[in-house]
Design a protein around this motif. Sequence first.
Motif, short mmCIF file in Angstrom:
data_model
loop_
_atom_site.label_atom_id
_atom_site.label_comp_id
_atom_site.label_asym_id
_atom_site.label_seq_id
_atom_site.Cartn_x
_atom_site.Cartn_y
_atom_site.Cartn_z
N ALA A 19 0.51 -1.56 -0.29
CA ALA A 19 0.22 -0.17 -0.03
C ALA A 19 1.15 1.29 0.08
O ALA A 19 1.91 1.28 0.41
CB ALA A 19 -0.94 -0.01 1.77
N GLY A 20 0.47 1.86 -1.13
CA GLY A 20 1.55 3.21 -1.19
C GLY A 20 0.23 4.45 -1.43
O GLY A 20 -1.25 4.93 -1.30
N VAL A 21 1.03 5.69 -0.33
CA VAL A 21 -0.17 7.06 -0.37
C VAL A 21 1.21 7.89 -1.73
O VAL A 21 2.02 8.36 -2.02
CB VAL A 21 0.30 8.23 0.33
CG1 VAL A 21 -0.67 7.42 1.30
CG2 VAL A 21 1.68 8.04 0.58
N TYR A 22 -0.07 9.07 -2.57
CA TYR A 22 0.61 9.29 -4.02
C TYR A 22 -0.45 10.98 -3.80
O TYR A 22 -0.85 10.92 -3.94
CB TYR A 22 0.79 9.09 -5.00
CG TYR A 22 1.71 7.23 -5.16
CD1 TYR A 22 2.88 7.86 -5.22
CD2 TYR A 22 1.14 6.21 -4.32
CE1 TYR A 22 3.20 6.40 -5.15
CE2 TYR A 22 1.88 5.26 -4.59
CZ TYR A 22 2.75 5.29 -4.77
OH TYR A 22 3.38 3.73 -4.67
N ALA A 23 0.51 11.89 -4.11
CA ALA A 23 0.24 13.45 -3.58
C ALA A 23 -0.03 13.60 -5.14
O ALA A 23 0.53 13.82 -5.94
CB ALA A 23 0.58 14.29 -3.18
N ILE A 24 -1.31 14.56 -5.56
CA ILE A 24 -1.50 15.91 -7.18
C ILE A 24 -0.88 17.08 -5.88
O ILE A 24 -1.82 17.22 -4.85
CB ILE A 24 -1.91 15.20 -7.18
CG1 ILE A 24 -2.64 14.60 -8.39
CG2 ILE A 24 -2.53 16.56 -8.23
CD1 ILE A 24 -3.78 14.00 -8.71
N PRO A 52 4.59 -0.09 7.63
CA PRO A 52 3.78 -0.95 8.75
C PRO A 52 3.23 -0.06 10.08
O PRO A 52 4.26 0.30 10.68
CB PRO A 52 5.15 -2.24 9.32
CG PRO A 52 5.70 -2.95 8.29
CD PRO A 52 5.97 -0.80 7.64
N HIS A 53 2.81 -0.15 10.99
CA HIS A 53 1.60 0.87 11.63
C HIS A 53 1.91 2.05 11.63
O HIS A 53 1.46 3.10 12.44
CB HIS A 53 2.80 0.10 12.79
CG HIS A 53 2.74 -0.61 13.19
ND1 HIS A 53 1.36 -2.01 13.81
CD2 HIS A 53 3.57 -2.02 13.46
CE1 HIS A 53 1.96 -3.37 13.60
NE2 HIS A 53 3.30 -3.61 13.28
N GLU A 54 2.00 2.62 10.13
CA GLU A 54 1.68 3.94 9.52
C GLU A 54 0.89 4.43 9.43
O GLU A 54 -0.10 3.66 8.82
CB GLU A 54 2.66 4.35 8.53
CG GLU A 54 3.33 5.65 8.71
CD GLU A 54 4.23 6.17 7.58
OE1 GLU A 54 5.26 6.63 7.40
OE2 GLU A 54 4.61 4.98 6.79
N ASN A 55 -0.07 5.36 9.81
CA ASN A 55 -1.10 5.95 9.37
C ASN A 55 -0.55 6.73 7.87
O ASN A 55 0.40 7.12 7.94
CB ASN A 55 -1.91 7.16 10.50
CG ASN A 55 -2.29 8.45 10.10
OD1 ASN A 55 -2.95 8.67 8.87
ND2 ASN A 55 -4.22 8.62 10.89
N PRO A 56 -1.82 6.61 6.96
CA PRO A 56 -1.58 7.26 5.69
C PRO A 56 -0.97 8.33 5.29
O PRO A 56 -0.55 8.60 4.46
CB PRO A 56 -2.83 7.00 4.49
CG PRO A 56 -3.47 5.39 6.28
CD PRO A 56 -2.64 5.31 7.17
#
Length: 147
Positions: A19-24, A52-56
């Motif tokens: 799982a990952g997070v990406y930004a415009i 692991p255990h990190e908030n998105p």
Amino acid sequence: MIRRYGDTPETGQRYRLRAGVYAILPRDGALLVTWQGEPHDELQLPGGGIDPHENPLRALHREVFEETGWSIARPRRLGAFRRFTWMPEYKRHAEKLCHVYVAHPVRRLAAPTEPNHTALWVDPGVALDVLANDGDAAFLRAWLSRV
């Protein structure tokens, strides 16, 4: 169902979920993006894996800072997509679950700390043409159609 972009998964190949997070990141008519050098050599939306255990949201702030050196504010989730890919830096195949946000770049605090990353300001139309990931481009296209 979450839409898939990119290559079709190889039959018999095991993919590890990442799982990952990406930004415009729009500001003053331009977008803050990152150029990732070796081993990828491509233009990307800033972001990366959720530890692991990190908030998105915490991961989003951390990843944007690591890849651009900028702090961000007011992140808003736009949606998610998935893609199957080889991750050479980890030497493994991954099913990437990519959560995409839009956020406001507030201030440049430092140079990127992630190796082989360069922060760039580009015209949104140029970004659409050269983003390496079809999922990133689809979310950017959809966001641009609403602003």
